[in-house]
Scaffold this active site. Structure first.
Site, PDB file in Angstrom:
ATOM      1  N   ASN A   9      39.356  40.493  41.195  1.00 20.21           N
ATOM      2  CA  ASN A   9      39.528  42.143  42.015  1.00 20.21           C
ATOM      3  C   ASN A   9      39.814  42.961  40.872  1.00 20.21           C
ATOM      4  O   ASN A   9      40.775  42.929  40.184  1.00 20.21           O
ATOM      5  CB  ASN A   9      40.744  41.782  42.948  1.00 20.21           C
ATOM      6  CG  ASN A   9      41.165  43.372  43.564  1.00 20.21           C
ATOM      7  OD1 ASN A   9      40.210  44.158  43.409  1.00 20.21           O
ATOM      8  ND2 ASN A   9      42.122  43.257  44.096  1.00 20.21           N
ATOM      9  N   LYS A  11      39.512  45.908  41.381  1.00 21.62           N
ATOM     10  CA  LYS A  11      40.221  47.220  41.742  1.00 21.62           C
ATOM     11  C   LYS A  11      39.489  48.476  41.261  1.00 21.62           C
ATOM     12  O   LYS A  11      38.165  48.580  41.104  1.00 21.62           O
ATOM     13  CB  LYS A  11      41.833  47.267  41.134  1.00 21.62           C
ATOM     14  CG  LYS A  11      42.435  46.008  41.722  1.00 21.62           C
ATOM     15  CD  LYS A  11      43.897  45.841  41.226  1.00 21.62           C
ATOM     16  CE  LYS A  11      44.574  44.508  41.613  1.00 21.62           C
ATOM     17  NZ  LYS A  11      45.840  44.362  41.364  1.00 21.62           N
ATOM     18  N   HIS A  94      44.963  43.645  51.285  1.00 20.00           N
ATOM     19  CA  HIS A  94      45.646  43.752  49.854  1.00 20.00           C
ATOM     20  C   HIS A  94      46.889  44.511  49.791  1.00 20.00           C
ATOM     21  O   HIS A  94      46.888  45.385  50.307  1.00 20.00           O
ATOM     22  CB  HIS A  94      44.721  44.108  48.633  1.00 20.00           C
ATOM     23  CG  HIS A  94      45.130  43.985  47.259  1.00 20.00           C
ATOM     24  ND1 HIS A  94      46.061  44.663  46.899  1.00 20.00           N
ATOM     25  CD2 HIS A  94      44.801  43.031  46.283  1.00 20.00           C
ATOM     26  CE1 HIS A  94      46.363  44.173  45.635  1.00 20.00           C
ATOM     27  NE2 HIS A  94      45.624  43.098  45.482  1.00 20.00           N
ATOM     28  N   GLU A  96      47.755  46.782  47.851  1.00 15.39           N
ATOM     29  CA  GLU A  96      47.848  48.074  47.536  1.00 15.39           C
ATOM     30  C   GLU A  96      47.392  48.940  48.440  1.00 15.39           C
ATOM     31  O   GLU A  96      47.747  49.756  48.818  1.00 15.39           O
ATOM     32  CB  GLU A  96      46.878  48.184  46.066  1.00 15.39           C
ATOM     33  CG  GLU A  96      47.705  47.629  45.028  1.00 15.39           C
ATOM     34  CD  GLU A  96      46.929  46.708  43.994  1.00 15.39           C
ATOM     35  OE1 GLU A  96      45.521  46.918  43.981  1.00 15.39           O
ATOM     36  OE2 GLU A  96      47.168  46.111  42.803  1.00 15.39           O
ATOM     37  N   GLU A 165      49.831  36.625  47.522  1.00 21.46           N
ATOM     38  CA  GLU A 165      49.916  37.524  46.245  1.00 21.46           C
ATOM     39  C   GLU A 165      51.291  38.381  46.528  1.00 21.46           C
ATOM     40  O   GLU A 165      51.343  39.177  47.163  1.00 21.46           O
ATOM     41  CB  GLU A 165      49.084  38.628  46.241  1.00 21.46           C
ATOM     42  CG  GLU A 165      47.587  38.052  46.104  1.00 21.46           C
ATOM     43  CD  GLU A 165      46.884  39.216  45.257  1.00 21.46           C
ATOM     44  OE1 GLU A 165      45.747  38.825  44.303  1.00 21.46           O
ATOM     45  OE2 GLU A 165      46.667  40.148  45.863  1.00 21.46           O
ATOM     46  N   GLY A 171      50.586  42.648  38.500  1.00 19.13           N
ATOM     47  CA  GLY A 171      50.342  43.689  37.591  1.00 19.13           C
ATOM     48  C   GLY A 171      51.663  43.854  37.009  1.00 19.13           C
ATOM     49  O   GLY A 171      52.006  44.542  36.177  1.00 19.13           O
ATOM     50  N   SER A 211      49.459  38.256  38.463  1.00 22.58           N
ATOM     51  CA  SER A 211      49.528  38.150  36.968  1.00 22.58           C
ATOM     52  C   SER A 211      48.789  36.659  36.411  1.00 22.58           C
ATOM     53  O   SER A 211      49.496  36.021  35.732  1.00 22.58           O
ATOM     54  CB  SER A 211      50.884  38.066  36.310  1.00 22.58           C
ATOM     55  OG  SER A 211      51.313  39.511  36.577  1.00 22.58           O
ATOM     56  N   GLY A 232      43.473  39.876  38.958  1.00 22.56           N
ATOM     57  CA  GLY A 232      43.192  41.312  38.701  1.00 22.56           C
ATOM     58  C   GLY A 232      43.131  41.483  37.429  1.00 22.56           C
ATOM     59  O   GLY A 232      41.879  41.533  36.833  1.00 22.56           O
ATOM     60  N   GLY A 233      44.142  42.072  36.631  1.00 22.32           N
ATOM     61  CA  GLY A 233      44.014  42.541  35.223  1.00 22.32           C
ATOM     62  C   GLY A 233      42.960  41.419  34.372  1.00 22.32           C
ATOM     63  O   GLY A 233      42.108  41.942  33.601  1.00 22.32           O
TER      64      GLY A 233
HETATM   65  P1  13P Z   1      46.956  41.023  38.582  1.00 20.52           P
HETATM   66  O1  13P Z   1      46.435  39.780  38.162  1.00 20.52           O
HETATM   67  O2  13P Z   1      46.685  42.067  37.896  1.00 20.52           O
HETATM   68  O3  13P Z   1      48.517  40.852  38.598  1.00 20.52           O
HETATM   69  O4  13P Z   1      46.660  41.603  40.147  1.00 20.52           O
HETATM   70  C1  13P Z   1      46.513  40.640  41.111  1.00 20.52           C
HETATM   71  C2  13P Z   1      45.895  41.214  42.308  1.00 20.52           C
HETATM   72  O5  13P Z   1      46.039  42.123  42.769  1.00 20.52           O
HETATM   73  C3  13P Z   1      44.712  40.367  42.555  1.00 20.52           C
HETATM   74  O6  13P Z   1      44.183  40.943  43.898  1.00 20.52           O
END
Ligand code: 13P
Length: 248
Positions: A9, A11, A94, A96, A165, A171, A211, A232-233
């Protein structure tokens, strides 16, 4: 057998050229054939992603979709826009989007219905916040959030991927321990089994997100009810993302 999936993802990150560089890195990389890989760029980079990944088996998914079929919704993207552009998968729910864009369960129900009706596969995300875990409420919160999809027994469940999640792990660099992940994933699978039967529960891929990185992916993916990750990251670096896919 359910599939092992590693999904990225992205983002709201990456310029056009940075995205191209990442995609080229992924296209040049290798990962086990049994792992299904997806990337989730922003809408504006979907086409470029499909083009650069055309000769690979990496699939491209959208990060969001609007619930209405069409009309005066400035700035929004419909299910038909996605499917007509060859996109087959969309992330929904999600944390967010729930938190920053007020996507509540009523809205998510509409989005889930619209996406599934359009034939899209959904990666449905959910997870508790830190205070909810501290109060021991994580199972109740997850069960409640999952109602959006569990209350859809008529749905084609081969088009539903679940992604746990925990918000406190997104994050933050903090991950659920492999034991915490397994405990929750087993609970999630038991909920699916209760409502949709053992076969659907066995076939549904349940991803962990929060993470995930090359150094922790393997021990998380080894858990029997963890079928992969929503990343994510670490999905923004080709080397890291490929290392995660190779952690199976
Ligand atoms: P991180 O891997 O950056 O923690 O993000 C996870 C995420 O929200 C994937 O949708």
């Amino acid at each position: 057998m359910r599939k092992n999936i590693v999904a990225g993802n992205w983002k709201m990150n990456l310029t056009h050229s940075a995205a191209a560089q990442l995609l080229e890195g992924l296209a040049a990389g290798s990962y086990p054939e049994a792992v299904r890989m997806l990337v989730g760029p922003s809408f504006i980079q979907l086409e470029q992603s499909q083009r650069i990944l055309a000769d690979t088996s990496i699939q491209v998914m959208a990060q969001n979709v609007h619930q209405a079929a069409k009309g005066a919704y400035t700035g929004e993207v419909s299910t038909e826009m996605l499917t007509s552009a060859g996109i087959q998968t969309v992330i929904l729910g999600h944390s967010e989007r729930r938190e920053m864009f007020q996507e509540d369960e009523a809205l998510l129900t509409q989005k889930v219905d619209a996406a599934l009706a359009a034939g899209l596969e959904i990666v449905f995300c959910f997870g508790e916040k830190l205070d909810e875990r501290k109060q021991g409420k994580q199972n109740d919160v997850v069960a409640q959030q999952l109602e959006v999809v569990l209350s859809r027994p008529q749905a084609d469940w081969s088009k539903i991927v679940l992604a746990y999640e925990p918000v406190w792990a997104i994050g933050t660099g903090e991950t659920a321990s492999p034991e915490q992940a397994q405990e929750m994933h087993a609970f999630i699978r038991s909920l699916v089994e209760q409502r949709l039967g053992a076969e659907v529960a066995e076939q549904t891929s349940i991803l962990y997100g929060g993470s995930v990185k090359p150094s922790n992916a393997s021990e998380i993916f080894q858990q029997p009810d963890v079928d992969g990750g929503l990343v994510g990251g670490a999905s923004l670096q080709a080397e890291d993302f490929l290392a995660i896919a190779n952690a199976f």
